[in-house]
Scaffold this active site. Sequence first.
Site: not given
Length: 867
Positions: A283-284, A315-316, A338
């Site tokens: 989770m970012e 990705h995060e 996303e």
Amino acid sequence: MPGENLTREEARERAALLTVDGYEVALDLRSAVGAGPEPRTFRSVTTIRFRCAEPGAGTFADLVAPSVTAVTLNGTELDTKTVFDGTRIELASLAAENTLVVDAQCAYSRTGEGMHRFVDPEDGEVYLYTQYEPADARRVFANFEQPDLKAPFTFTVTAPTGWTVLGNGEQDGEPRPASADGSDGATWSFVPTKPISTYITAVVAGPYHVVRDHYRRTFDDGTVLDIPLGALCRKGLAKHFDADDIFTVTKQGLDFFHEHFDYPYPFGKYDQAFVPEYNIGAMENPGCVTFREEFVFRGKVTQAAYERRANVILHEMAHMWFGDLVTMEWWDDLWLKESFADFMGAFSQVEATRFENAWITFANQRKAWAYRADQLPSTHPVTADIRDLEDAKLNFDGITYAKGASVLKQLVAYAGRDAFLEGARRYFKRHAFGNTRLTDLLRVLEETSGRDMTAWSRSWLQTAGVNSLTPHTTYDAADRITELSVFQEAPASHPELRPHRVAVGLYRRDVGGALVRYARAEVDVAGPRTVVTELAGAERPELILVNDDDLTYCKIRFDEVSLATLREHLGDLTDPLARALCWSALWNLTRDGLLPAREYLGLVDRFAGAESDIGVLQTLQSCARTALVHYVAPAWREEGGLLLARAALRELRRAEPGSGHQLAWVRFFAQSAKSAADLQLLRGLLDGNAKIDGLEVDQELRWALLGTLAAQGAADEQAVTAELARDNTASGKRHQVRCLASRPSAEVKAEAWAAVVESDALSNALAEATIAGFDQPGQRELLAPYAARYFEVIERVWRERSIEIAMAVVRGLFPMLQDDRRTLEATDAWLAAHEDAAPALRRLVLESRDDLARALRAQDCDAGAAN
């Protein structure tokens, strides 16, 4: 008042009314340790300062809590019994400027939602972390829970002395004693955050193992950016924690994004916490990213696992810009963060890290997720219609992530890389710390590319479904192409034909037998038929690969000659991406009931052993397992299982000692073993009586071996308990629970079912492990009685349990292994009788029903191959 499920219209009305100036949140987490009443709660005191555009109007704040001690609005104490209903706090007669103070007792979570509390069985230590997306911050503090009401947050946290406590912002000074003598914990204060959404605020607290590092960058104007780096895990995992590699990827990512985004990282520090019992990958949360602790590898893993971890880290990190700095207005545009993060994860891996083949993994794994999701009855456009929070929860799916990322890859091919990145730079600068919609992104892309994005957006972002592209070729007497055309098809349910920028590759064998590309052309495919004029006159190919280099998002189909070539020479394809694309296309043919599953297993048997890319190999093994369990005709299942077990053992013995391929094959062999001889070998590897050169049977591999033995009835409860004694850790406990539930006993299945369905005592991780053990492919008859019971309980489960647990039960216990028409009819009967059930519940059942119907079609196709 309305309940917990916030609607889009409610959010729009509240956003039009309110502007939030700031939050002050004080949490007292000392109750997490020591003796105390269950269920445990913690004190949460929130002060919200906000403005109202219509003085005198009313609204509500969000809070999901067992009780509220006091609510004060603009200095007036409100009656908590009147204004609080368990999910919302009614706020009437607002002033132009308002101050709301809420003093509540909030609950610790065991489901991974809100403030999750975990007790380590190894040492008894307590670890806390928060997880909110899309709307669980309200389980920890009172707020306005929607992404477009951004504000600065100032947190203070009181916790046991000696703990590590982290938030989004940097720590403000040293912890202060919570009592005069310092014996009753300490209070940590944190600097205010930049304006962010509620769902990305975060707190991590506990006796975590912490490693520190630092990132520094000097910009062209001489400005220096310093970012303190942290990496955390539980103390019990410290000996396995390879923080150096995590920091290496982190620094490479920060270099890449600063070079391409031209907007300095805006959130101060960058901590990355690997936490237990985490429901998702990561989770970012800005400044305090959380990851599932399975990314701390307790045993040997393949390079594909390190690549996957690096992809998630990047990705995060991409979310710091796409999602945190600039956030979607509502969950309709979830893809705005996303899809970009998924695309940027692979893009940055290829260009900035050692994982140069990340686009192969993307083509082979991420897009497979997208293709499956896009053919379900619940498919939706990339830009979705999200009516409420339950809709939002289910849209963290293969379309929002992987299809969206595939569409962005197509956009880069369509508009150009430079225009795409310049569009991103303008997007950040124009909307920093704000909220956006699709039109905001399209506007900057039109500016930078010079292209009209409206038609492209309508085809790719605002319609659902996946197209199929098939080559058709004619030849002259000299065996040269007279015309090569690409036929585009769409399913009747989603008939959109899209513009595709594709490469078409022609392949043939060279003198050494290698299947190599000798001609390539890029073309814009539009409409049902497109002629590739550039390839006219080329010599006859043995293989035509539409979407060579994986520029677009489509299902690749083959002509008969190309398919015959792959049947005999798939392993001779030298280009790893082309090979991965062919494997992916063959898997889609199998899933679509166009290629018999036994033929797919035969290709795996013949060619998987020569696959050089470890990620592709592990995907093939997973697909082969799925084909055996769900897609082969039941009458051939036993023979197919023996085929895979023989192939696995053969390739295990052939694999280079100590290699990742050896590890992949031994794990696949453990999954496939069924005969007495195979089980004896597993037992020998577990006991140390059998050896395979170079194979280290570490603790994680021991559990994999034992899991099969338990499921086959060759290891009893005593053996599983003894293994837990060797590995009395959180990971060991999960493995133990899974192994115990996998045993082939009616009594065991009844206990597992009751533990998950009739009780909420299990944590999210242990419920997941129980479901995994319960559902064993070799135990169809044993599980048959639970098919009817499933349909009797799912509505109650959905009503009574948290959405994370309910989703796990509804998905995980669907009677997929009862793969016959009766189960399909029972599913249809439930759907017909429960039209008024929660839409999210119906969606999950519809998706499982579609998987079952697909499996039955594939089984019919496979049975036809035997005739």
